[in-house]
Design a protein around this motif. Sequence first.
Motif, short mmCIF file in Angstrom:
data_model
loop_
_atom_site.label_atom_id
_atom_site.label_comp_id
_atom_site.label_asym_id
_atom_site.label_seq_id
_atom_site.Cartn_x
_atom_site.Cartn_y
_atom_site.Cartn_z
N SER A 112 0.82 -1.21 0.00
CA SER A 112 0.00 0.00 0.00
C SER A 112 0.86 1.26 0.00
O SER A 112 1.99 1.26 0.50
CB SER A 112 -0.93 0.02 1.22
N THR A 113 0.30 2.34 -0.56
CA THR A 113 1.01 3.62 -0.62
C THR A 113 0.26 4.74 0.07
O THR A 113 0.75 5.86 0.15
CB THR A 113 1.25 4.04 -2.08
N GLY A 114 -0.95 4.48 0.57
CA GLY A 114 -1.78 5.53 1.13
C GLY A 114 -1.24 6.08 2.45
O GLY A 114 -0.56 5.39 3.20
N ARG A 115 -1.59 7.32 2.74
CA ARG A 115 -1.25 7.94 4.02
C ARG A 115 -2.00 7.26 5.15
O ARG A 115 -1.50 7.15 6.27
CB ARG A 115 -1.60 9.42 3.99
N TYR A 116 -3.22 6.79 4.84
CA TYR A 116 -4.04 6.09 5.81
C TYR A 116 -4.44 4.74 5.23
O TYR A 116 -4.54 4.57 4.02
CB TYR A 116 -5.30 6.90 6.14
N ILE A 117 -4.70 3.78 6.13
CA ILE A 117 -5.08 2.43 5.71
C ILE A 117 -6.41 2.05 6.36
O ILE A 117 -6.62 2.27 7.56
CB ILE A 117 -4.01 1.39 6.11
N ALA A 118 -7.30 1.48 5.55
CA ALA A 118 -8.56 0.91 6.03
C ALA A 118 -8.63 -0.54 5.57
O ALA A 118 -8.26 -0.85 4.44
CB ALA A 118 -9.75 1.69 5.50
N TYR A 119 -9.09 -1.41 6.45
CA TYR A 119 -9.31 -2.81 6.11
C TYR A 119 -10.80 -3.07 6.02
O TYR A 119 -11.57 -2.64 6.88
CB TYR A 119 -8.69 -3.73 7.16
N MET A 120 -11.19 -3.78 4.99
CA MET A 120 -12.61 -3.99 4.73
C MET A 120 -12.81 -5.44 4.28
O MET A 120 -12.06 -5.95 3.45
CB MET A 120 -13.06 -3.02 3.64
N ASP A 121 -13.80 -6.11 4.84
CA ASP A 121 -14.12 -7.46 4.39
C ASP A 121 -14.96 -7.41 3.12
O ASP A 121 -15.67 -6.43 2.86
CB ASP A 121 -14.87 -8.23 5.48
N ALA A 122 -14.88 -8.48 2.34
CA ALA A 122 -15.53 -8.49 1.04
C ALA A 122 -17.04 -8.62 1.11
O ALA A 122 -17.73 -8.49 0.09
CB ALA A 122 -14.95 -9.62 0.18
N ASP A 123 -17.58 -8.88 2.29
CA ASP A 123 -19.04 -8.93 2.43
C ASP A 123 -19.56 -7.71 3.20
O ASP A 123 -20.70 -7.69 3.66
CB ASP A 123 -19.50 -10.22 3.10
N ASP A 124 -18.73 -6.68 3.34
CA ASP A 124 -19.13 -5.42 3.94
C ASP A 124 -19.31 -4.37 2.86
O ASP A 124 -18.80 -4.52 1.75
CB ASP A 124 -18.08 -4.92 4.95
N TRP A 125 -19.99 -3.29 3.20
CA TRP A 125 -20.02 -2.15 2.28
C TRP A 125 -19.99 -0.86 3.08
O TRP A 125 -20.31 -0.81 4.26
CB TRP A 125 -21.21 -2.21 1.34
N LEU A 126 -19.57 0.19 2.41
CA LEU A 126 -19.37 1.50 3.04
C LEU A 126 -20.50 2.45 2.73
O LEU A 126 -21.02 2.45 1.60
CB LEU A 126 -18.06 2.13 2.55
N ALA A 127 -20.85 3.29 3.70
CA ALA A 127 -21.73 4.42 3.40
C ALA A 127 -20.98 5.37 2.47
O ALA A 127 -19.75 5.45 2.52
CB ALA A 127 -22.12 5.13 4.69
N PRO A 128 -21.69 6.10 1.62
CA PRO A 128 -21.02 6.93 0.60
C PRO A 128 -19.97 7.90 1.15
O PRO A 128 -18.93 8.12 0.52
CB PRO A 128 -22.18 7.67 -0.07
N LYS A 129 -20.20 8.48 2.32
CA LYS A 129 -19.28 9.48 2.86
C LYS A 129 -18.33 8.90 3.91
O LYS A 129 -17.63 9.66 4.60
CB LYS A 129 -20.08 10.64 3.47
N ALA A 130 -18.26 7.58 4.02
CA ALA A 130 -17.49 6.95 5.10
C ALA A 130 -16.04 7.42 5.11
O ALA A 130 -15.53 7.91 6.13
CB ALA A 130 -17.57 5.43 4.98
N MET A 131 -15.33 7.27 4.00
CA MET A 131 -13.92 7.61 3.97
C MET A 131 -13.70 9.11 4.12
O MET A 131 -12.77 9.56 4.79
CB MET A 131 -13.27 7.10 2.68
N GLU A 132 -14.57 9.89 3.52
CA GLU A 132 -14.45 11.35 3.63
C GLU A 132 -14.55 11.79 5.09
O GLU A 132 -13.75 12.63 5.56
CB GLU A 132 -15.53 12.03 2.80
N LEU A 133 -15.51 11.24 5.83
CA LEU A 133 -15.71 11.62 7.22
C LEU A 133 -14.54 11.16 8.09
O LEU A 133 -14.06 11.91 8.96
CB LEU A 133 -17.01 11.03 7.74
N LEU A 134 -14.07 9.95 7.89
CA LEU A 134 -12.97 9.44 8.70
C LEU A 134 -11.68 10.19 8.42
O LEU A 134 -10.93 10.52 9.35
CB LEU A 134 -12.79 7.94 8.46
#
Length: 206
Positions: A112-134
Amino acid sequence: MINKHKGGHLIKLIKGIECTVNHSTTSEDKLVSIIIPVYNKMSFLKKSLESVVNQTLGMDKIEVIIVDDLSTDDSKIIINNFVERYPEIIFVEMQKNTGSPATPRNIGTEISTGRYIAYMDADDWLAPKAMELLVTVLEETGDDYVVGKTIEVSNKKQSVIANFESYCDRRSLNPSDVPKVFQHLGPRSKLVRASVIKENHIEFQI
């Protein structure tokens, strides 16, 4: 370490494990790396990936790393459809099944090259603004770690998991100030400064 080419892809040793990596890989640093281990999740995968590519943060700021642990269903077909549409997606295929999401997550972290890292399972989904808010919380506070809300969805209802973690906006806290927080240290719904993980050699236990 790159070993050889195979069918238009690169064979790499990542953390000593042979993997096939698609050519969409770039060295451009992103704001967020979302790491998704996959094993036989075709029923959920399309919805999961759609929720990632539709983040309001924008795909220009997101690096998606999908690590498939040698799925035997049609997960690979779904992933390749997204790879063709979104060059931001890095698709890593394990050459041998490892039996848990730990190694795929560690491999995703390694490349990975990102400043921040998020881990997500393949049977999960994100709310549209999830990453923006975090991201906003971490950028505004300078903190290393932020926890979002997790909602469990069943056929009949939705419920918040670990309500004590995420029922309100609390910033710049010592983790011990949040009751029971150390009982729920799984990777879901969290965004972490990558340097904290990499400089401290933090890995998922295999």
